[in-house]
Design a protein around this motif. Structure first.
Motif, PDB file in Angstrom:
ATOM      1  N   LEU A  57       2.989  -9.782  -4.294  1.00 40.15           N
ATOM      2  CA  LEU A  57       3.440  -9.023  -5.184  1.00 40.15           C
ATOM      3  C   LEU A  57       2.114  -8.039  -5.682  1.00 40.15           C
ATOM      4  N   PHE A  58       0.993  -8.405  -5.422  1.00 38.20           N
ATOM      5  CA  PHE A  58      -0.268  -7.546  -5.718  1.00 38.20           C
ATOM      6  C   PHE A  58      -0.878  -6.960  -4.366  1.00 38.20           C
ATOM      7  N   GLY A  59      -0.558  -7.021  -3.273  1.00 36.96           N
ATOM      8  CA  GLY A  59      -0.896  -6.549  -2.148  1.00 36.96           C
ATOM      9  C   GLY A  59      -2.133  -6.755  -1.525  1.00 36.96           C
ATOM     10  N   CYS A  60      -2.231  -8.135  -1.636  1.00 38.82           N
ATOM     11  CA  CYS A  60      -3.392  -9.065  -0.800  1.00 38.82           C
ATOM     12  C   CYS A  60      -2.832  -9.418   0.424  1.00 38.82           C
ATOM     13  N   SER A  61      -3.398  -8.943   1.585  1.00 41.71           N
ATOM     14  CA  SER A  61      -3.013  -9.302   2.820  1.00 41.71           C
ATOM     15  C   SER A  61      -3.097 -10.633   3.352  1.00 41.71           C
ATOM     16  N   ASP A  62      -4.033 -11.431   2.757  1.00 42.46           N
ATOM     17  CA  ASP A  62      -4.101 -12.953   3.280  1.00 42.46           C
ATOM     18  C   ASP A  62      -4.092 -13.865   1.976  1.00 42.46           C
ATOM     19  N   PRO A  63      -2.647 -14.484   1.982  1.00 42.93           N
ATOM     20  CA  PRO A  63      -2.700 -15.582   0.754  1.00 42.93           C
ATOM     21  C   PRO A  63      -3.879 -16.461   0.908  1.00 42.93           C
ATOM     22  N   ARG A  64      -4.517 -16.708   1.584  1.00 44.76           N
ATOM     23  CA  ARG A  64      -5.655 -17.828   1.444  1.00 44.76           C
ATOM     24  C   ARG A  64      -6.620 -17.310   0.588  1.00 44.76           C
ATOM     25  N   LYS A  65      -6.606 -15.826   0.323  1.00 44.80           N
ATOM     26  CA  LYS A  65      -7.818 -15.255  -0.520  1.00 44.80           C
ATOM     27  C   LYS A  65      -7.362 -14.824  -1.981  1.00 44.80           C
ATOM     28  N   ALA A  66      -6.204 -15.546  -2.225  1.00 45.07           N
ATOM     29  CA  ALA A  66      -5.512 -15.490  -3.600  1.00 45.07           C
ATOM     30  C   ALA A  66      -5.987 -16.763  -4.226  1.00 45.07           C
ATOM     31  N   GLY A 181       1.314  -7.113 -15.055  1.00 45.46           N
ATOM     32  CA  GLY A 181       2.786  -7.486 -15.448  1.00 45.46           C
ATOM     33  C   GLY A 181       3.354  -6.135 -16.451  1.00 45.46           C
ATOM     34  N   HIS A 182       2.343  -5.206 -16.702  1.00 50.13           N
ATOM     35  CA  HIS A 182       2.960  -4.011 -17.381  1.00 50.13           C
ATOM     36  C   HIS A 182       3.144  -2.778 -16.384  1.00 50.13           C
ATOM     37  N   LEU A 183       2.006  -2.669 -15.321  1.00 48.97           N
ATOM     38  CA  LEU A 183       2.337  -1.566 -14.420  1.00 48.97           C
ATOM     39  C   LEU A 183       2.091  -2.078 -12.975  1.00 48.97           C
ATOM     40  N   PRO A 184       2.643  -1.212 -12.205  1.00 49.66           N
ATOM     41  CA  PRO A 184       2.681  -1.625 -10.828  1.00 49.66           C
ATOM     42  C   PRO A 184       1.296  -1.745 -10.064  1.00 49.66           C
ATOM     43  N   ALA A 261       6.803 -17.256 -14.060  1.00 48.13           N
ATOM     44  CA  ALA A 261       6.513 -15.926 -14.557  1.00 48.13           C
ATOM     45  C   ALA A 261       6.435 -14.980 -13.500  1.00 48.13           C
ATOM     46  N   LEU A 262       6.089 -15.217 -12.369  1.00 51.57           N
ATOM     47  CA  LEU A 262       6.089 -14.100 -11.171  1.00 51.57           C
ATOM     48  C   LEU A 262       7.514 -13.857 -11.002  1.00 51.57           C
ATOM     49  N   ASN A 263       8.048 -14.966 -10.693  1.00 53.17           N
ATOM     50  CA  ASN A 263       9.757 -14.957 -10.344  1.00 53.17           C
ATOM     51  C   ASN A 263      10.230 -14.086 -11.320  1.00 53.17           C
ATOM     52  N   VAL A 264      10.255 -14.256 -12.661  1.00 54.71           N
ATOM     53  CA  VAL A 264      10.902 -13.233 -13.638  1.00 54.71           C
ATOM     54  C   VAL A 264      10.446 -11.818 -13.546  1.00 54.71           C
ATOM     55  N   HIS A 265       8.957 -11.547 -13.314  1.00 54.61           N
ATOM     56  CA  HIS A 265       8.509 -10.284 -13.352  1.00 54.61           C
ATOM     57  C   HIS A 265       9.041  -9.560 -12.195  1.00 54.61           C
ATOM     58  N   GLU A 266       9.091 -10.189 -10.947  1.00 53.42           N
ATOM     59  CA  GLU A 266       9.666  -9.778  -9.667  1.00 53.42           C
ATOM     60  C   GLU A 266      11.017  -9.338 -10.025  1.00 53.42           C
ATOM     61  N   SER A 267      11.868  -9.893 -10.643  1.00 53.23           N
ATOM     62  CA  SER A 267      13.315  -9.676 -10.773  1.00 53.23           C
ATOM     63  C   SER A 267      13.468  -8.689 -11.526  1.00 53.23           C
ATOM     64  N   GLU A 268      12.584  -8.370 -12.672  1.00 48.28           N
ATOM     65  CA  GLU A 268      12.689  -7.336 -13.644  1.00 48.28           C
ATOM     66  C   GLU A 268      12.381  -5.874 -13.258  1.00 48.28           C
ATOM     67  N   GLN A 269      11.646  -5.813 -11.876  1.00 47.63           N
ATOM     68  CA  GLN A 269      11.137  -4.643 -11.667  1.00 47.63           C
ATOM     69  C   GLN A 269      12.074  -3.515 -11.322  1.00 47.63           C
ATOM     70  N   ASP A 270      12.132  -2.566 -11.894  1.00 45.38           N
ATOM     71  CA  ASP A 270      13.542  -1.705 -11.608  1.00 45.38           C
ATOM     72  C   ASP A 270      12.999  -0.118 -11.312  1.00 45.38           C
ATOM     73  N   GLY A 271      11.689   0.087 -11.857  1.00 46.27           N
ATOM     74  CA  GLY A 271      11.091   1.347 -11.525  1.00 46.27           C
ATOM     75  C   GLY A 271      11.300   2.086 -13.225  1.00 46.27           C
ATOM     76  N   ASN A 272      11.860   1.647 -14.114  1.00 47.47           N
ATOM     77  CA  ASN A 272      11.947   2.398 -15.222  1.00 47.47           C
ATOM     78  C   ASN A 272      10.664   1.966 -16.155  1.00 47.47           C
ATOM     79  N   VAL A 273      10.367   2.654 -17.226  1.00 45.43           N
ATOM     80  CA  VAL A 273       9.301   2.577 -18.178  1.00 45.43           C
ATOM     81  C   VAL A 273       9.648   1.206 -18.766  1.00 45.43           C
TER      82      VAL A 273
END
Length: 384
Positions: A57-66, A181-184, A261-273
Motif C-alpha cells: 500500500l505504501f510503496g515499499c519494495s521489500d516487505p521485510r523492511k516493513a 490514511g488521508h492522502l495517497p 484497518a488497512l483492508n478497509v482503507h484499501e477498499s475505500e480508495q476511489d480517487g475522490n476527495v
C-alpha cells in the motif's frame, strides 16, 4: 459526545478492527515466531500478511523492511537513533516537527555533536526549497520532516524536498502521522527512503501500533535488543530484517486490528476527495466567518487535511476546550500539541491553539453544532 480530536487518535473505528483484535486475542493468543504449533503459525501469518499489505500500500519494495513498532514515535526513534552518527554530522528538519522527531534529533545533537537546522514553512514552496538548498552541507546525513503539521494541518511540499535530497544523496525520513490514511502515500513514487506512521490516527486502526518502512539500502543499528524468536544462539541481534529491529513479543491483536484497518482503507480508495476533508473545509470556512476567531495554517487553496487550528479572542485555548467539553459535550485538543517550534513560529506559545480534527465518521450536523457552540462562546466572552 462530538469527537473532534481525530488527529490525536481516531474514534470510532471500523467494526472490522475490533472484531479482528478480539479474534486474535480469544482464538489465537499465541506468540508469533516463537513456536511451530498451529496457533503460533496463525499468529505469524497475521504478522506477515500485515507486513506485506503495508509494504504494498505504501510503496515499499521489500516487505521485510516493513517494521512494526508500538507507535510512530518508536518508529521515528529507530530511524533517527539507528543511524551511526559522528560529531559534525548535520540534519535538516522543519519548525513544524512534532517532538517525536525534534526530541530524538536533540538527543543525537547532545550525545554525538550532530548539528540540526530547522527550516521554516509558511506556505511558500519556492522559499522552502531555497532554505533546504542553503542548509545543505557536506556533512548533511538526513532530511527528517513531517508530511503535515499536527498543529495546523499544513501540508509540506515533500516531493520538492525529496528531489533536492536525492540530488545530494541525502536520505529522507518522512513522518506521515497525520497523512497516512488521508492522502495517497507511495515511497517509491515520492522518493521517500524511510516512512513512519501510526495505526491509530487516519488509518483508523488500534492504538499501540505503528510502522517504519525502509526503502533501498539504508542500514541502521537496532535501538532495542532482545529475543527475536530465531538465531537465539547469537549474542547480538540477528542481521536479517525484520528480526534485527523487532525484539520482544509483537502486539499480535493490535497488528490484527491494523491489518483490518488497512483492508478497509484499501477498499475505500476511489480517487475522490475524502469526506472528512470536505467537512474540514466547511468547518474552517465557518470559523473564519465568526468575528473574534483567528485561524492558523493553510489557506483555502492549500487546505487538504481535516484539521483546523484556531483561537477565540485572547482566551487561553485550554479554557475554551474545557468549556466545549463541559457545556457542549465536544472533544477537541488544546495547548501546544507536542510541537513547540510550530507555536514559536505561529506566535501562539502563550495561548496555545484549539485544534478540531475530523474523520469520515463525523457529520455535517456535528460541524454545524460545533460552529454554533463557538459562536455562543465567542459572544459570551465579548460581553465580559
Amino acid at each position: 459526545m462530538i469527537y473532534f480530536d481525530q488527529a490525536a487518535s481516531s474514534y470510532p473505528k471500523p467494526p472490522e478492527v475490533g472484531e479482528a483484535m478480539v479474534h486474535a486475542l480469544n482464538n489465537i493468543g499465541a506468540n508469533p515466531g516463537r513456536g511451530s504449533h498451529q496457533l503460533a503459525r496463525q499468529a505469524a501469518l497475521i504478522i506477515s500478511e500485515t507486513r506485506e499489505k503495508a509494504a504494498r500500500l505504501f510503496g515499499c519494495s521489500d516487505p521485510r523492511k516493513a517494521l512494526f513498532f508500538p507507535n510512530a514515535t518508536a518508529a521515528l526513534n529507530q530511524a533517527i537513533k539507528g543511524i551511526t552518527w559522528s560529531a559534525g554530522d548535520h540534519v535538516i528538519a522543519t519548525v513544524l516537527e512534532h517532538n517525536s522527531i525534534r526530541r530524538p534529533l536533540e538527543y543525537v545533537k547532545r550525545k554525538y555533536g550532530v548539528e540540526v537546522t530547522y527550516v521554516n514553512w509558511d506556505g511558500d514552496t519556492a522559499a522552502f526549497e531555497q532554505q533546504i538548498w542553503q542548509s545543505i552541507r557536506p556533512g548533511t546525513r538526513l532530511l527528517a520532516m513531517t508530511h503535515a503539521s499536527n498543529v495546523t494541518g499544513s501540508l509540506l511540499p515533500v516531493g520538492q524536498a525529496a528531489m533536492i535530497a536525492r540530488e545530494h544523496s541525502i536520505p529522507i525520513l518522512l513522518d506521515a502521522s497525520q497523512t497516512a490514511g488521508h492522502l495517497p502515500l507511495n515511497m517509491q513514487d515520492m522518493g521517500i527512503d524511510m516512512l513512519a506512521f501510526p495505526g491509530h490516527k487516519g488509518l483508523l486502526g488500534p492504538q499501540g501500533t505503528g510502522m517504519l518502512l525502509v526503502e533501498g539500502t539504508i542500514d541502521m543499528e537496532p535501538v532495542q535488543h532482545g529475543g527475536t524468536g530465531s538465531f537465539s544462539e547469537e549474542a547480538e541481534n540477528p542481521e536479517q530484517w525484520p528480526e534485527k529491529f523487532e525484539s520482544g513479543t509483537l502486539n499480535t491483536p493490535g497488528i490484527a486490528g491494523l491489518n483490518a484497518a488497512l483492508n478497509v482503507h484499501e477498499s475505500e480508495q476511489d480517487g475522490n476527495v475524502p469526506r472528512e476533508t470536505i467537512l474540514g473545509q466547511l468547518l474552517r470556512k465557518g470559523l473564519q466567518s465568526i468575528d473574534g476567531i483567528t485561524c492558523y495554517g493553510p489557506d483555502k487553496e492549500n487546505y487538504q487535511l481535516p484539521i483546523v487550528a484556531f483561537n477565540v479572542l485572547d482566551i487561553a485555548s485550554q479554557e475554551i476546550a474545557m468549556v466545549l467539553d463541559s457545556h457542549y459535550g465536544i472533544a477537541v485538543r488544546a495547548g501546544l500539541h507536542c510541537s513547540p517550534l510550530a507555536h514559536d513560529f505561529l506566535h501562539t506559545t502563550e495561548q496555545g491553539v484549539i485544534r478540531a480534527s475530523l474523520s469520515k465518521y463525523n457529520t455535517e450536523e456535528e460541524v454545524n453544532r460545533f460552529l454554533e457552540a463557538i459562536q455562543e462562546i465567542t459572544e459570551s466572552y465579548k460581553m465580559l
